[in-house]
Design a protein around this motif. Structure first.
Motif, PDB file in Angstrom:
ATOM      1  N   SER A 104       1.616  14.011  18.546  1.00  0.00           N
ATOM      2  CA  SER A 104       2.188  14.452  17.268  1.00  0.00           C
ATOM      3  C   SER A 104       3.710  14.527  17.355  1.00  0.00           C
ATOM      4  O   SER A 104       4.416  14.092  16.434  1.00  0.00           O
ATOM      5  CB  SER A 104       1.633  15.820  16.871  1.00  0.00           C
ATOM      6  OG  SER A 104       0.249  15.760  16.710  1.00  0.00           O
ATOM      7  N   CYS A 105       4.217  15.068  18.452  1.00  0.00           N
ATOM      8  CA  CYS A 105       5.670  15.122  18.635  1.00  0.00           C
ATOM      9  C   CYS A 105       6.257  13.717  18.745  1.00  0.00           C
ATOM     10  O   CYS A 105       7.338  13.446  18.208  1.00  0.00           O
ATOM     11  CB  CYS A 105       6.012  15.940  19.876  1.00  0.00           C
ATOM     12  SG  CYS A 105       5.725  17.700  19.683  1.00  0.00           S
ATOM     13  N   GLY A 106       5.566  12.821  19.421  1.00  0.00           N
ATOM     14  CA  GLY A 106       6.021  11.438  19.522  1.00  0.00           C
ATOM     15  C   GLY A 106       6.067  10.744  18.164  1.00  0.00           C
ATOM     16  O   GLY A 106       7.010  10.002  17.870  1.00  0.00           O
ATOM     17  N   LEU A 107       5.053  10.996  17.350  1.00  0.00           N
ATOM     18  CA  LEU A 107       5.059  10.426  16.001  1.00  0.00           C
ATOM     19  C   LEU A 107       6.213  10.963  15.165  1.00  0.00           C
ATOM     20  O   LEU A 107       6.836  10.219  14.402  1.00  0.00           O
ATOM     21  CB  LEU A 107       3.731  10.709  15.300  1.00  0.00           C
ATOM     22  CG  LEU A 107       2.578   9.807  15.679  1.00  0.00           C
ATOM     23  CD1 LEU A 107       1.286  10.301  15.038  1.00  0.00           C
ATOM     24  CD2 LEU A 107       2.849   8.386  15.253  1.00  0.00           C
ATOM     25  N   MET A 108       6.503  12.248  15.313  1.00  0.00           N
ATOM     26  CA  MET A 108       7.626  12.817  14.564  1.00  0.00           C
ATOM     27  C   MET A 108       8.958  12.230  15.032  1.00  0.00           C
ATOM     28  O   MET A 108       9.846  11.980  14.218  1.00  0.00           O
ATOM     29  CB  MET A 108       7.644  14.338  14.687  1.00  0.00           C
ATOM     30  CG  MET A 108       6.584  15.014  13.854  1.00  0.00           C
ATOM     31  SD  MET A 108       6.781  16.783  13.726  1.00  0.00           S
ATOM     32  CE  MET A 108       6.299  17.289  15.361  1.00  0.00           C
TER      33      MET A 108
END
Length: 83
Positions: free
Chosen positions: A29-33
């Motif tokens: 999720s952090c990578g997608l953000m």
């Protein structure tokens, strides 16, 4: 059938795997953000590449790092059984 195999695992292994999976989901999720909001031009850099290997490596390392972190924090917060 997967439920039977899951509950056949020892309790501590289930505990560690579930926290690892939570951490991997948080890392992805952090990578997608980071990619979506183009923080540090990482999204533009990875979008300009011809190969998806770097993007896969970006998510693999992020998932592994966050998963290991979540699992280790959960293990460190375990209390000793007083029974």
């Amino acid at each position: 059938m997967l439920g039977k195999q899951w509950f056949a695992l020892p309790r501590l292994i289930r505990f560690m795997l579930s926290h690892f999976a939570d951490g991997v989901a948080l890392g992805w999720s952090c990578g997608l953000m980071v990619l979506w909001f183009d923080i540090g031009n990482v999204g533009s850099l990875l979008a300009g590449m011809d190969s998806a290997v770097l993007t896969a490596l970006f998510f693999a390392t992020g998932g592994l790092m966050f998963g290991t972190l979540a699992m280790s924090v959960a293990v460190m917060n375990l209390r000793e059984d007083t029974n």
